[in-house]
Design a protein around this motif. Structure first.
Motif, mmCIF file in Angstrom:
data_model
loop_
_atom_site.group_PDB
_atom_site.id
_atom_site.type_symbol
_atom_site.label_atom_id
_atom_site.label_comp_id
_atom_site.label_asym_id
_atom_site.label_seq_id
_atom_site.Cartn_x
_atom_site.Cartn_y
_atom_site.Cartn_z
ATOM 1 N N ILE A 31 0.836 -1.200 0.000
ATOM 2 C CA ILE A 31 0.000 0.000 0.000
ATOM 3 C C ILE A 31 0.873 1.253 0.000
ATOM 4 C CG2 ILE A 31 -1.782 1.280 1.246
ATOM 5 C CD1 ILE A 31 -2.793 -1.398 2.341
ATOM 6 N N SER A 32 1.991 1.206 0.718
ATOM 7 C CA SER A 32 2.922 2.341 0.716
ATOM 8 C C SER A 32 3.428 2.618 -0.693
ATOM 9 C CB SER A 32 4.104 2.057 1.648
ATOM 10 O OG SER A 32 3.685 1.936 2.984
ATOM 11 N N TYR A 33 3.779 1.556 -1.396
ATOM 12 C CA TYR A 33 4.234 1.712 -2.777
ATOM 13 C C TYR A 33 3.142 2.345 -3.633
ATOM 14 C CZ TYR A 33 5.208 0.442 -7.603
ATOM 15 O OH TYR A 33 5.372 0.486 -8.961
ATOM 16 N N MET A 34 1.909 1.908 -3.455
ATOM 17 C CA MET A 34 0.803 2.462 -4.225
ATOM 18 C C MET A 34 0.621 3.951 -3.943
ATOM 19 S SD MET A 34 -1.842 -0.726 -3.723
ATOM 20 C CE MET A 34 -3.232 0.052 -4.554
ATOM 21 N N LEU A 35 0.803 4.350 -2.691
ATOM 22 C CA LEU A 35 0.691 5.765 -2.335
ATOM 23 C C LEU A 35 1.792 6.584 -3.000
ATOM 24 C CD1 LEU A 35 -0.105 5.447 1.472
ATOM 25 C CD2 LEU A 35 -1.607 6.477 -0.234
ATOM 26 N N MET A 36 3.033 6.110 -2.903
ATOM 27 C CA MET A 36 4.159 6.856 -3.458
ATOM 28 C C MET A 36 4.113 6.915 -4.977
ATOM 29 S SD MET A 36 7.513 6.080 -1.129
ATOM 30 C CE MET A 36 7.323 4.308 -0.999
ATOM 31 N N ALA A 37 3.586 5.878 -5.591
ATOM 32 C CA ALA A 37 3.551 5.817 -7.050
ATOM 33 C C ALA A 37 2.298 6.460 -7.638
ATOM 34 C CB ALA A 37 3.652 4.368 -7.517
ATOM 35 N N GLY A 38 1.440 7.014 -6.781
ATOM 36 C CA GLY A 38 0.305 7.774 -7.280
ATOM 37 C C GLY A 38 -0.861 6.955 -7.788
ATOM 38 N N PHE A 39 -1.088 5.773 -7.210
ATOM 39 C CA PHE A 39 -2.217 4.955 -7.645
ATOM 40 C C PHE A 39 -3.524 5.386 -6.983
ATOM 41 C CE2 PHE A 39 1.291 2.340 -8.987
ATOM 42 C CZ PHE A 39 0.843 1.786 -10.171
ATOM 43 N N PHE A 40 -3.439 6.276 -5.992
ATOM 44 C CA PHE A 40 -4.628 6.866 -5.384
ATOM 45 C C PHE A 40 -4.645 8.357 -5.699
ATOM 46 C CE2 PHE A 40 -3.614 3.329 -2.411
ATOM 47 C CZ PHE A 40 -4.786 2.599 -2.540
ATOM 48 N N GLN A 41 -5.837 8.933 -5.710
ATOM 49 C CA GLN A 41 -5.996 10.356 -5.980
ATOM 50 C C GLN A 41 -6.199 11.123 -4.674
ATOM 51 O OE1 GLN A 41 -5.874 11.881 -9.166
ATOM 52 N NE2 GLN A 41 -5.026 9.852 -9.578
ATOM 53 N N PRO A 42 -5.742 12.382 -4.594
ATOM 54 C CA PRO A 42 -6.000 13.191 -3.397
ATOM 55 C C PRO A 42 -7.499 13.272 -3.118
ATOM 56 C CG PRO A 42 -4.416 14.284 -4.826
ATOM 57 C CD PRO A 42 -4.949 13.115 -5.601
ATOM 58 N N GLY A 43 -7.874 13.049 -1.867
ATOM 59 C CA GLY A 43 -9.274 13.102 -1.484
ATOM 60 C C GLY A 43 -10.033 11.806 -1.691
ATOM 61 N N GLU A 44 -9.409 10.809 -2.301
ATOM 62 C CA GLU A 44 -10.073 9.528 -2.559
ATOM 63 C C GLU A 44 -10.225 8.734 -1.266
ATOM 64 O OE1 GLU A 44 -9.227 5.377 -5.092
ATOM 65 O OE2 GLU A 44 -8.015 7.178 -5.452
ATOM 66 N N THR A 45 -11.394 8.158 -1.055
ATOM 67 C CA THR A 45 -11.588 7.282 0.094
ATOM 68 C C THR A 45 -11.154 5.867 -0.268
ATOM 69 O OG1 THR A 45 -13.887 6.873 -0.548
ATOM 70 C CG2 THR A 45 -13.477 8.636 1.056
ATOM 71 N N ILE A 46 -10.668 5.144 0.732
ATOM 72 C CA ILE A 46 -10.141 3.802 0.521
ATOM 73 C C ILE A 46 -11.116 2.788 1.096
ATOM 74 C CG2 ILE A 46 -8.216 2.242 0.977
ATOM 75 C CD1 ILE A 46 -6.449 4.695 1.370
ATOM 76 N N SER A 47 -11.537 1.867 0.269
ATOM 77 C CA SER A 47 -12.441 0.806 0.710
ATOM 78 C C SER A 47 -11.625 -0.368 1.231
ATOM 79 C CB SER A 47 -13.335 0.352 -0.448
ATOM 80 O OG SER A 47 -13.988 -0.865 -0.132
ATOM 81 N N LEU A 48 -11.795 -0.677 2.500
ATOM 82 C CA LEU A 48 -11.082 -1.801 3.104
ATOM 83 C C LEU A 48 -11.406 -3.101 2.369
ATOM 84 C CD1 LEU A 48 -9.357 -2.982 5.437
ATOM 85 C CD2 LEU A 48 -11.473 -3.137 6.772
ATOM 86 N N ARG A 49 -12.666 -3.296 2.057
ATOM 87 C CA ARG A 49 -13.090 -4.537 1.402
ATOM 88 C C ARG A 49 -12.497 -4.645 -0.001
ATOM 89 N NH1 ARG A 49 -19.360 -5.877 1.554
ATOM 90 N NH2 ARG A 49 -18.757 -5.962 3.755
ATOM 91 N N GLN A 50 -12.569 -3.562 -0.777
ATOM 92 C CA GLN A 50 -12.046 -3.602 -2.143
ATOM 93 C C GLN A 50 -10.537 -3.793 -2.159
ATOM 94 O OE1 GLN A 50 -13.312 -0.167 -4.349
ATOM 95 N NE2 GLN A 50 -15.477 -0.729 -4.299
ATOM 96 N N LEU A 51 -9.847 -3.110 -1.257
ATOM 97 C CA LEU A 51 -8.394 -3.218 -1.226
ATOM 98 C C LEU A 51 -7.966 -4.619 -0.791
ATOM 99 C CD1 LEU A 51 -5.839 -1.638 -1.753
ATOM 100 C CD2 LEU A 51 -5.940 -0.742 0.579
ATOM 101 N N SER A 52 -8.659 -5.182 0.171
ATOM 102 C CA SER A 52 -8.355 -6.551 0.608
ATOM 103 C C SER A 52 -8.548 -7.538 -0.534
ATOM 104 C CB SER A 52 -9.256 -6.944 1.785
ATOM 105 O OG SER A 52 -9.089 -6.071 2.870
ATOM 106 N N SER A 53 -9.643 -7.365 -1.268
ATOM 107 C CA SER A 53 -9.924 -8.253 -2.390
ATOM 108 C C SER A 53 -8.865 -8.116 -3.476
ATOM 109 C CB SER A 53 -11.308 -7.938 -2.961
ATOM 110 O OG SER A 53 -11.577 -8.717 -4.106
ATOM 111 N N ALA A 54 -8.472 -6.883 -3.768
ATOM 112 C CA ALA A 54 -7.487 -6.646 -4.827
ATOM 113 C C ALA A 54 -6.120 -7.211 -4.466
ATOM 114 C CB ALA A 54 -7.379 -5.152 -5.105
ATOM 115 N N LEU A 55 -5.780 -7.182 -3.173
ATOM 116 C CA LEU A 55 -4.486 -7.692 -2.720
ATOM 117 C C LEU A 55 -4.533 -9.181 -2.382
ATOM 118 C CD1 LEU A 55 -3.381 -4.725 -0.406
ATOM 119 C CD2 LEU A 55 -2.486 -5.288 -2.669
ATOM 120 N N HIS A 56 -5.728 -9.764 -2.460
ATOM 121 C CA HIS A 56 -5.921 -11.200 -2.202
ATOM 122 C C HIS A 56 -5.491 -11.585 -0.777
ATOM 123 C CE1 HIS A 56 -6.738 -11.565 -6.472
ATOM 124 N NE2 HIS A 56 -5.571 -11.020 -6.741
ATOM 125 N N VAL A 57 -5.889 -10.749 0.171
ATOM 126 C CA VAL A 57 -5.613 -11.024 1.580
ATOM 127 C C VAL A 57 -6.882 -10.745 2.380
ATOM 128 C CG1 VAL A 57 -3.145 -10.482 1.417
ATOM 129 C CG2 VAL A 57 -4.775 -8.671 2.004
#
Length: 236
Positions: A31-57
């Motif tokens: 997730i740190s890498y995703m933040l530094m590499a700009g995969f999220f937009q300023p002001g974007e909310t993060i879905s715990l469920r979606q992120l867990s599913s995408a990371l397969h954890v």
């Protein structure tokens, strides 16, 4: 949600974990890498469920990683318990730029002293990919190569504490900086990277540090020079 693979070389080699790395630590790094590499937009909310599913954890390591990033001020916790990518105002951007100048020019001097021919060749190869990506208009690849170039260079210094401070600053500024780069409001060049590589090959310490300084300062100048209200809120 599509997420990028976590690179295990280059920019992340200094913090590379052993084979016994826990799921919690790996998710945090991802997730740190995703933040530094700009995969999220300023002001974007993060879905715990979606992120867990995408990371397969499961949700637990993602929740722990998000809590850790909240403690580091890399993301925000809202009153409704949602997490959000921070936005930056002009004062915060100026302060982060000053911190970058202090940390990155300092570590650059030690990276210069320790850099081998192989290190320089690796930086040149990363920069060649960056230039190619810019020429093709491949914004996300350009962002990724730029991050790898800078952090791979700083990792050469062998200063894990300073390196972690730098990555924390990149965590805080990553989404904002890359939103600007994607907007086509500024012209993105790699000329200061060329100057850095040239300084390393010519064994010119002052020119090496100056290349890092110029890269940070000129990017700051371009962004703050945009019309009021385009990037930062217009002053009343």
């Amino acid at each position: 949600m599509q997420v990028p693979e976590l690179p295990e070389t280059g920019a992340f080699r200094l913090g590379r974990a052993p084979a016994a790395e826990t799921a919690h630590e790996r998710v945090y790094r991802h997730i740190s890498y995703m933040l530094m590499a700009g995969f999220f937009q300023p002001g974007e909310t993060i879905s715990l469920r979606q992120l867990s599913s995408a990371l397969h954890v499961s949700e637990m390591p993602v929740r722990n990683a998000l809590n850790r990033l909240i403690a580091e001020s890399a993301i925000e916790l809202l009153p409704n318990r949602q997490t959000r990518i921070p936005t930056l105002d002009r004062g915060q951007f100026d302060e982060l730029t000053r911190v970058r100048l202090m940390l990155e020019t300092d570590i650059a001097a030690d990276a210069y002293r320790r850099a081998t021919r192989g290190d320089i060749d690796e930086l040149e190869a990363i920069n060649a990919k960056l230039v190619e990506a810019i020429g093709r208009g491949e914004t996300q690849k350009s962002i990724d190569c730029n991050q790898r170039f800078h952090l791979s260079f700083y990792a050469i210094a062998g200063r894990p504490l300073t390196f972690s401070l730098i990555t924390n600053v990149w965590l805080r500024a990553g989404a904002f900086m890359h939103a600007v780069l994607r907007s086509d409001l500024i012209t993105w060049r790699a000329s200061y990277h060329d100057a850095l590589i040239r300084a390393l090959r010519l064994k010119n310490l002052d020119a090496c540090v100056q290349a890092i300084r110029d890269d940070i300062i000129e990017t700051h100048k371009e962004i703050v020079g945009l019309p009021a209200g385009v990037i930062f809120p217009a002053e009343a």
